[in-house]
Every structure is written in C-alpha cells, then in structure tokens.
Design an enzyme around this catalytic site. Structure first.
Site, mmCIF file in Angstrom:
data_model
loop_
_atom_site.group_PDB
_atom_site.id
_atom_site.type_symbol
_atom_site.label_atom_id
_atom_site.label_comp_id
_atom_site.label_asym_id
_atom_site.label_seq_id
_atom_site.Cartn_x
_atom_site.Cartn_y
_atom_site.Cartn_z
ATOM 1 N N GLU A 41 11.714 4.630 0.993
ATOM 2 C CA GLU A 41 11.289 3.307 0.525
ATOM 3 C C GLU A 41 9.954 2.946 1.175
ATOM 4 O O GLU A 41 9.848 2.860 2.409
ATOM 5 C CB GLU A 41 12.348 2.266 0.905
ATOM 6 C CG GLU A 41 12.177 1.010 0.103
ATOM 7 C CD GLU A 41 13.170 -0.076 0.502
ATOM 8 O OE1 GLU A 41 12.964 -1.229 0.097
ATOM 9 O OE2 GLU A 41 14.131 0.246 1.225
ATOM 10 N N ASP A 78 -0.969 7.879 1.555
ATOM 11 C CA ASP A 78 -0.727 6.620 0.845
ATOM 12 C C ASP A 78 -2.086 6.012 0.543
ATOM 13 O O ASP A 78 -2.972 5.978 1.398
ATOM 14 C CB ASP A 78 0.129 5.649 1.656
ATOM 15 C CG ASP A 78 0.757 4.608 0.727
ATOM 16 O OD1 ASP A 78 1.660 4.972 -0.057
ATOM 17 O OD2 ASP A 78 0.310 3.442 0.748
ATOM 18 N N TYR A 178 -6.411 4.938 -11.371
ATOM 19 C CA TYR A 178 -7.502 4.047 -11.788
ATOM 20 C C TYR A 178 -8.835 4.791 -11.969
ATOM 21 O O TYR A 178 -9.873 4.146 -12.126
ATOM 22 C CB TYR A 178 -7.657 2.923 -10.749
ATOM 23 C CG TYR A 178 -6.399 2.080 -10.593
ATOM 24 C CD1 TYR A 178 -6.130 1.023 -11.452
ATOM 25 C CD2 TYR A 178 -5.466 2.358 -9.591
ATOM 26 C CE1 TYR A 178 -4.978 0.257 -11.317
ATOM 27 C CE2 TYR A 178 -4.301 1.605 -9.445
ATOM 28 C CZ TYR A 178 -4.079 0.555 -10.314
ATOM 29 O OH TYR A 178 -2.919 -0.196 -10.182
HETATM 30 P P1 IMP Z 1 1.026 6.029 -3.687
HETATM 31 O O1 IMP Z 1 1.386 7.340 -4.314
HETATM 32 O O2 IMP Z 1 2.184 5.180 -3.364
HETATM 33 O O3 IMP Z 1 0.099 6.248 -2.509
HETATM 34 O O4 IMP Z 1 0.209 5.208 -4.780
HETATM 35 C C1 IMP Z 1 -1.096 5.491 -5.029
HETATM 36 C C2 IMP Z 1 -1.557 4.742 -6.262
HETATM 37 O O5 IMP Z 1 -2.888 4.264 -6.010
HETATM 38 C C3 IMP Z 1 -1.667 5.685 -7.453
HETATM 39 O O6 IMP Z 1 -0.529 5.616 -8.262
HETATM 40 C C4 IMP Z 1 -2.908 5.170 -8.167
HETATM 41 O O7 IMP Z 1 -2.552 4.115 -9.001
HETATM 42 C C5 IMP Z 1 -3.762 4.643 -7.032
HETATM 43 N N1 IMP Z 1 -4.658 5.691 -6.511
HETATM 44 C C6 IMP Z 1 -4.622 6.285 -5.281
HETATM 45 N N2 IMP Z 1 -5.570 7.217 -5.177
HETATM 46 C C7 IMP Z 1 -6.205 7.243 -6.352
HETATM 47 C C8 IMP Z 1 -7.260 8.050 -6.843
HETATM 48 O O8 IMP Z 1 -7.785 8.965 -6.186
HETATM 49 N N3 IMP Z 1 -7.662 7.767 -8.098
HETATM 50 C C9 IMP Z 1 -7.098 6.785 -8.869
HETATM 51 N N4 IMP Z 1 -6.084 6.049 -8.472
HETATM 52 C C10 IMP Z 1 -5.627 6.267 -7.203
#
Ligand code: IMP
Length: 217
Positions: A41, A78, A178
C-alpha cells in the site's frame, strides 16, 4: 555478478532503468520474474516514503531463503508530476489521478489521467503551465535473516527532477503516463515525441539513476 530486483509492475519504468543502469556484471529481475504479486500500500505522503515502502516490502520477501532468486539489491521507483497551477497536484497521486474522483481502487489508465489534467488546465496560459516530474529511488540491500530494521537502515535514497511545461493537447506515442503532455525545459516537443534516447538522458528518472550510479558499489 550483481543481481538487482526492480520493484515495479510498470514495464516502461523497467525498460528505462535497464537502459540507464545496465552493463556487464549486472542482472536485472523484475516483478514478472517473481512467482508472487506483492502490492504494497503506497500510503506515504512523499515520493521517497512510497519508494521505500515498495523497496522494503520486496526486500523482506526476497530475504526469505527460498524466495531469494539470487537478488542482492531491491530498487524501487516512485515518481510523478507536480503542476504549479494545481498547487503541486497530482504529485504522489499521479498514477491514480482520475480515480480520485470516481473512488475506484487502483491506478487509472494514462488516457484518463491525461484527460483530467487537460480539463483542469483548460484556459491556463502557456506561461503558467509549468510543471516538473520527480523521481525518488530507494535501493535496499537484501539481507538474509529477515532483519527488516537492518534493511531499512541500509536503504539509500536518490532523487531526480525534470522541469518543464504542459501542452494543451497530447502529442506523440512514445513513453507512458503524462509523456504526451510534458515538454522538458530546453526542448519544444513532449517526451512522447522525443523518444527513449533523449528521455533517458534528461528525465527525472535518468537523473536519479545517474546519482545512484555515481554513489553505488
Ligand atoms: P508510481 O508507479 O506509483 O510511481 O506512479 C507513477 C505515475 O507518475 C505514473 O503512473 C505516471 O502517471 C507518472 N509518471 C512517473 N514517471 C513518469 C514518466 O517518466 N513519464 C510520464 N509519467 C510518469
């Protein structure tokens, strides 16, 4: 030989990490190589806390002898987008930005997150569309004997930031998340158009990985 387990289910992140960190003597495994699905989580309030939650969850599992797969380190990422005009949102909620409204559990499809972001940014002038990607990496040693406190104490953190601005329309098919909306500073096209080679030089993740490479074994 150093074996690193990349604690993410995001195939794009795995690809980017392998592209930047890969080299002779390093083997990378990822969640697909493990016989279980752990879904820690992510309830931290910062990228760093969430990266550590993921790294420690997997390190604790891999520290069990029969689960180890030869792994010495766990690397968790993250990351997310901070938009100035939205007071830093979506931030740690980047992956589930659209679902925050519907209350649906789990992450939202990239298309829904991008659509919500564009909706919220509608009418905001180009000069006020500044944003940045942040990446926090946690590198945790896998220590036999299931000593969670020692693994937490041995965890190292690396951060990367990439400043940029948001387009009013998505463009490009590369990358993930994004990337079709985010134009890094000094460029005039979004990551999704610039391609992996450019992104892996200047992205938030590339910068955090460069710091890791410089400070690692
Ligand atoms: P995590 O996997 O919980 O760290 O969520 C990361 C989220 O942030 C992803 O699902 C994307 O929406 C966004 N994100 C993180 N890194 C990138 C990137 O390199 N390009 C585009 N979106 C990103």
């Amino acid at each position: 030989m150093t074996t690193v387990f990349i604690a993410t289910g995001n195939a794009h992140k795995v690809e980017e990490i392998r592209a930047v960190l890969g080299g002779p003597g390093r083997v990378f495994l990822c969640q697909q190589d493990a016989p279980v699905r752990l879904e820690p989580e992510e309830n931290g309030s910062t990228f760093r806390e969430n990266a550590r939650i993921k790294a420690l969850t997997w390190a604790t599992y891999l520290a069990i002898d029969v689960c180890n797969m030869g792994v010495q380190w766990v690397l968790a990422d993250d990351s997310g987008l901070e938009v100035d005009a939205l007071n830093g949102a979506p931030g740690v909620h980047s992956a589930r930005f659209a679902a925050l409204d519907s209350g649906r559990p789990g992450n939202s499809p990239d298309s829904e997150n991008n659509a919500k972001l564009l909706r919220l940014m509608d009418g905001i002038i180009p000069e006020r569309r500044t944003a940045r990607f942040r990446c926090a990496l946690a590198l945790t040693p896998v220590l036999a004997g299931l000593d969670a406190a020692a693994m937490a104490a041995g965890t190292r953190d690396f951060d990367g930031v990439c400043e940029g601005r948001l387009l009013a329309q998505p463009s490009g098919a590369g990358g993930f998340g994004y990337d079709p909306l985010f134009v890094p500073q000094g460029w005039d096209r979004p990551f999704a158009e610039l391609g992996a080679e450019v992104k892996n030089q200047l992205s938030h993740r590339a910068r955090a990985l460069a710091a890791l490479r410089a400070g690692w074994v």
